[in-house]
Structure formats: structure tokens, C-alpha cells
Write a protein that holds these residues in place. Structure first.
Motif, PDB file in Angstrom:
ATOM      1  N   ARG A  93       0.829  -1.207   0.000  1.00 53.68           N
ATOM      2  CA  ARG A  93       0.000   0.000   0.000  1.00 53.68           C
ATOM      3  C   ARG A  93       0.867   1.262   0.000  1.00 53.68           C
ATOM      4  NH1 ARG A  93      -2.960  -3.122   3.943  1.00 53.68           N
ATOM      5  NH2 ARG A  93      -4.871  -3.948   3.017  1.00 53.68           N
ATOM      6  N   LEU A  94       1.954   1.233   0.760  1.00 51.13           N
ATOM      7  CA  LEU A  94       2.867   2.378   0.780  1.00 51.13           C
ATOM      8  C   LEU A  94       3.423   2.640  -0.615  1.00 51.13           C
ATOM      9  CD1 LEU A  94       4.588   4.529   2.237  1.00 51.13           C
ATOM     10  CD2 LEU A  94       6.243   2.717   2.754  1.00 51.13           C
ATOM     11  N   LEU A  95       3.819   1.601  -1.311  1.00 47.66           N
ATOM     12  CA  LEU A  95       4.345   1.764  -2.661  1.00 47.66           C
ATOM     13  C   LEU A  95       3.267   2.278  -3.609  1.00 47.66           C
ATOM     14  CD1 LEU A  95       6.483   1.455  -4.839  1.00 47.66           C
ATOM     15  CD2 LEU A  95       5.900  -0.976  -4.990  1.00 47.66           C
ATOM     16  N   THR A  96       2.074   1.714  -3.498  1.00 47.53           N
ATOM     17  CA  THR A  96       0.982   2.145  -4.375  1.00 47.53           C
ATOM     18  C   THR A  96       0.682   3.627  -4.188  1.00 47.53           C
ATOM     19  OG1 THR A  96       0.012  -0.067  -4.301  1.00 47.53           O
ATOM     20  CG2 THR A  96      -1.428   1.739  -4.958  1.00 47.53           C
ATOM     21  N   ASP A  97       0.656   4.087  -2.947  1.00 44.52           N
ATOM     22  CA  ASP A  97       0.351   5.490  -2.669  1.00 44.52           C
ATOM     23  C   ASP A  97       1.487   6.424  -3.065  1.00 44.52           C
ATOM     24  OD1 ASP A  97      -2.084   4.707  -1.641  1.00 44.52           O
ATOM     25  OD2 ASP A  97      -1.389   4.683   0.437  1.00 44.52           O
ATOM     26  N   SER A  98       2.690   5.885  -3.271  1.00 39.49           N
ATOM     27  CA  SER A  98       3.857   6.729  -3.544  1.00 39.49           C
ATOM     28  C   SER A  98       4.280   6.732  -5.001  1.00 39.49           C
ATOM     29  CB  SER A  98       5.042   6.258  -2.670  1.00 39.49           C
ATOM     30  OG  SER A  98       4.699   6.210  -1.300  1.00 39.49           O
ATOM     31  N   VAL A  99       3.630   5.922  -5.830  1.00 37.07           N
ATOM     32  CA  VAL A  99       4.062   5.783  -7.224  1.00 37.07           C
ATOM     33  C   VAL A  99       4.061   7.112  -7.960  1.00 37.07           C
ATOM     34  CG1 VAL A  99       3.314   4.851  -9.456  1.00 37.07           C
ATOM     35  CG2 VAL A  99       3.506   3.348  -7.485  1.00 37.07           C
ATOM     36  N   ARG A 100       3.111   7.980  -7.626  1.00 36.10           N
ATOM     37  CA  ARG A 100       2.951   9.222  -8.398  1.00 36.10           C
ATOM     38  C   ARG A 100       4.145  10.162  -8.279  1.00 36.10           C
ATOM     39  NH1 ARG A 100      -0.131   9.584  -3.868  1.00 36.10           N
ATOM     40  NH2 ARG A 100       0.108  11.437  -2.548  1.00 36.10           N
ATOM     41  N   PHE A 101       4.943  10.056  -7.200  1.00 35.15           N
ATOM     42  CA  PHE A 101       6.080  10.960  -7.076  1.00 35.15           C
ATOM     43  C   PHE A 101       7.431  10.243  -7.102  1.00 35.15           C
ATOM     44  CE2 PHE A 101       4.614  10.155  -2.669  1.00 35.15           C
ATOM     45  CZ  PHE A 101       5.767   9.605  -2.124  1.00 35.15           C
ATOM     46  N   LEU A 102       7.441   8.934  -7.264  1.00 38.46           N
ATOM     47  CA  LEU A 102       8.701   8.203  -7.324  1.00 38.46           C
ATOM     48  C   LEU A 102       9.205   8.114  -8.762  1.00 38.46           C
ATOM     49  CD1 LEU A 102       8.022   5.209  -4.889  1.00 38.46           C
ATOM     50  CD2 LEU A 102       9.372   7.270  -4.431  1.00 38.46           C
TER      51      LEU A 102
END
Length: 354
Positions: A93-102
């Protein structure tokens, strides 16, 4: 009476002069300069925010990953492994929520780390399962009575007292704990919600089979299958497809990893970008399979149905950013399977006729 002196563009009134009007082109140039300065300032601020968010993600992801790795140590019990599974879901979930700025490479690194942790979790679960005889289901067909009434095979004596013989050891090695089907041809295979709920499911060495998995598995492994159709309900974590050819798969999951797949079609809903390695001739379309009870299975799976990256695919064998990978493509709408319940051929070669 003397004429008023010319001021060459400067008005003279009461002995006081006024500055001439600034030409319009200079005003436009000044406005553009200010706009460019503002844009650069905003970009700098945005970059600083993204870097701050990226640093936060790296720190949080690193902490959770280290904690999960510790929980999967060889000395830890089943309760620790269960906690590790929950931490892996939080990492996803952390990765999914962070994809937009990584950055893309940061996403790939995190996905690879999650994949390794999922493999370690599955291996640890197998180690903790009680030692018992298990055979994969061979399908829904009944065996002939003559095969059921075959005389029992006499036991093979042990080489030493208290230790199994080599034949017994080989038999143990062939037994695979878990849930799924193996070594079947030309069969209709099916599992339901009670059999699948949060189980690790494996399909291996199937040929020309149609598999329906109506329920919510925890993980799914599809390995060495040929000309099969695999329809699966929502998978809570990861799906791995390895060494399959000429297959059609309908899958909903958090993470999809595909290795050495050829001439196969994927109808997917995937939270993160799908990953390909050593694949060719694979095609993607949205997940459209449905069945009675699928909404409840999505609820128990924890998948976010609003997040769907079915057409976002990372091909590890194609690193050129300015050209699309030749190893995968999107299935044209007029070639996608619309009616999954129809009997008959669902192979990739037959998709265009549906």
C-alpha cells in the motif's frame, strides 16, 4: 509669443516632466521574464517536495522491509510469519500510494524487493506447514473403477531402522503442500471460496485445461502451463506467471510478475505496474471476468478497485524510454474476450473471433 519647446515625447506641464510611456514590447518582455522566473521557482519548490517525499518513502519502506525480513527468520514461529504477511500488505500500500512521485527506477527497485519478500514469505509458510501427505487435485473427472480398485503397493523397507528409504524420500520430494492443480491435461478444474480464502495457490504443468478459481487467494503461482485458460478472483498480494505458453489469464492482484511467458494474453487489474522478464508476444487488456460473490472477495482481498494499472507494464528486457517494447502490446477492443462463460476455445489465437 514664443512657441512652446518640443519635448521629444516628454510632456512639460508646470515646469515638471513626465516619463515617456514604456513601449508595449518591453512590457511584454518584462511579463514573460517574471512568468519564467515564477515557473522556475515553482519547479524548484516542486522538486524539493518530491525529493522530500522520496526520502520519506525510502526511509519508511526500508524500516518496514527490515522488520518483515526479521519476522521471516528461520527461528520465528507462525505468529511472526502472519505479522510479516500483514507488513508486506502495508508495504504494498505504501508503494501504491507513492508511485505518483517516485522515479521509475525507484518503483522497479521497490517492486523487486517486494517480490523477494513474497517469495521468502511463501517459502517460510511451506516450512511451517505440518508434514503430511498431500496430492494436488487432478480435476473433476472420476477415475475408472478399475483404477480405484488397484491393489495396494507393499511398503518399501527402510535402509536403516527409523529412517526412510530412498524411494520414500523421492516420493516425499514429489509431494507439494498447498492448494491447486498439477499435471493435468484437457480438464475443467475449479476451486471455490472456502478452498481458496487467503491460501497460497499453485497451478503447474497443466495442458489445455480451463481453470476457474472463484475466491480470494493470498498468492497465485502459474508455472509451466500450455494452452490453458486461468480465471482467478482477486488475489490479495502477488501473482507470478513463469514459463507459460499460449495461455489466457484473467487476474486481479497487487503485483504481477511474469517470467518467460510467450504468446499469452493477460486480462488484469493490477495495483502496481506489471513486470515482464524474458517474455515475448504477450498482450494486455482490462480484467473483465466476473462471478457471483466477486464483490465480497474484493472486500476480503483488500484490493483498491479504483487503482488499476492494467496497461502500465515494465519490461526489464527493454530499457529504451522513447520506443515501446516489442515484447508486449494492448489487445484491441474488438479482439477482447467478452463472454467468459461460453464454452470453447479461449486461447489467444481465438480471441479475435469473440
Amino acid at each position: 509669443m514664443e512657441a512652446a519647446p518640443e519635448s521629444n515625447g516628454v510632456s512639460v506641464a508646470g515646469g515638471r516632466g513626465f516619463a515617456p510611456e514604456v513601449p508595449e514590447r518591453f512590457q511584454q518582455r518584462e511579463a514573460e521574464r517574471r512568468e519564467e522566473a515564477g515557473r522556475r521557482r515553482r519547479e524548484k519548490e516542486s522538486l524539493a517536495v518530491r525529493e522530500e517525499q522520496s526520502d520519506y518513502f525510502a526511509a519508511a519502506f526500508g524500516r518496514e522491509r527490515a522488520a518483515a525480513e526479521a519476522l521471516l527468520g528461520p527461528e520465528r514461529d507462525a505468529e511472526a510469519v502472519s505479522e510479516a504477511a500483514q507488513r508486506l500488505q502495508e508495504l504494498q500500500r505504501l508503494l501504491t500510494d507513492s508511485v505518483r512521485f517516485l522515479a521509475p527506477y525507484e518503483v522497479r527497485q521497490a517492486q523487486a524487493a517486494l517480490g523477494r519478500l513474497q517469495d521468502a514469505l511463501a517459502e517460510r509458510r511451506l516450512q511451517l506447514q505440518p508434514k503430511k501427505r498431500f496430492a494436488f487435485k487432478k480435476g473433476l473427472r472420476k477415475e475408472p473403477a478399475s483404477a480405484q480398485e488397484a491393489p495396494p503397493t507393499p511398503p518399501v523397507p527402510s535402509t536403516r531402522e527409523g529412517q526412510p528409504s530412498r524411494a520414500e524420500e523421492e516420493e516425499e520430494e514429489e509431494e507439494e503442500p498447498g492448494c491447486g492443480f498439477s499435471r493435468a491435461e484437457d480438464q475443467e478444474l475449479e476451486l471455490g471460496p472456502a478452498e481458496l480464502l487467503q491460501r497460497d495457490v499453485a497451478l503447474s504443468q497443466l495442458s489445455r485445461c480451463r481453470v476457474r478459481l472463484r475466491g480470494n487467494p493470498n498468492t497465485l503461482l502459474v508455472r509451466d502451463c500450455r494452452d490453458c485458460t486461468v480465471l482467478c478472483g482477486p488475489v490479495s498480494t502477488s501473482v507470478r506467471v513463469d514459463g507459460c505458453d499460449g495461455c489466457v489469464l484473467a487476474l486481479a492482484c497487487q503485483q504481477l510478475r511474469t517470467h518467460q511467458a510467450t504468446q499469452s494474453s493477460f486480462y488484469v487489474q493490477v495495483t502496481c505496474r506489471a513486470m515482464l522478464e524474458d517474455c515475448s508476444g504477450v498482450r494486455f487488456a482490462p480484467y473483465t471476468w466476473t462471478y457471483e460473490g466477486i464483490d465480497a472477495d474484493f472486500e476480503t482481498s483488500g484490493l483498491d478497485r479504483s487503482r488499476d494499472n492494467w496497461s502500465q507494464v515494465d519490461d526489464f528486457n527493454w530499457l529504451a524510454r522513447n520506443e515501446p517494447s516489442p515484447n508486449w502490446s494492448v489487445i484491441p477492443e474488438n479482439e477482447r474476450i467478452a463472454d467468459w462463460d461460453r464454452t470453447g476455445d479461449c486461447s489467444p489465437s481465438a480471441e479475435g473471433t469473440r
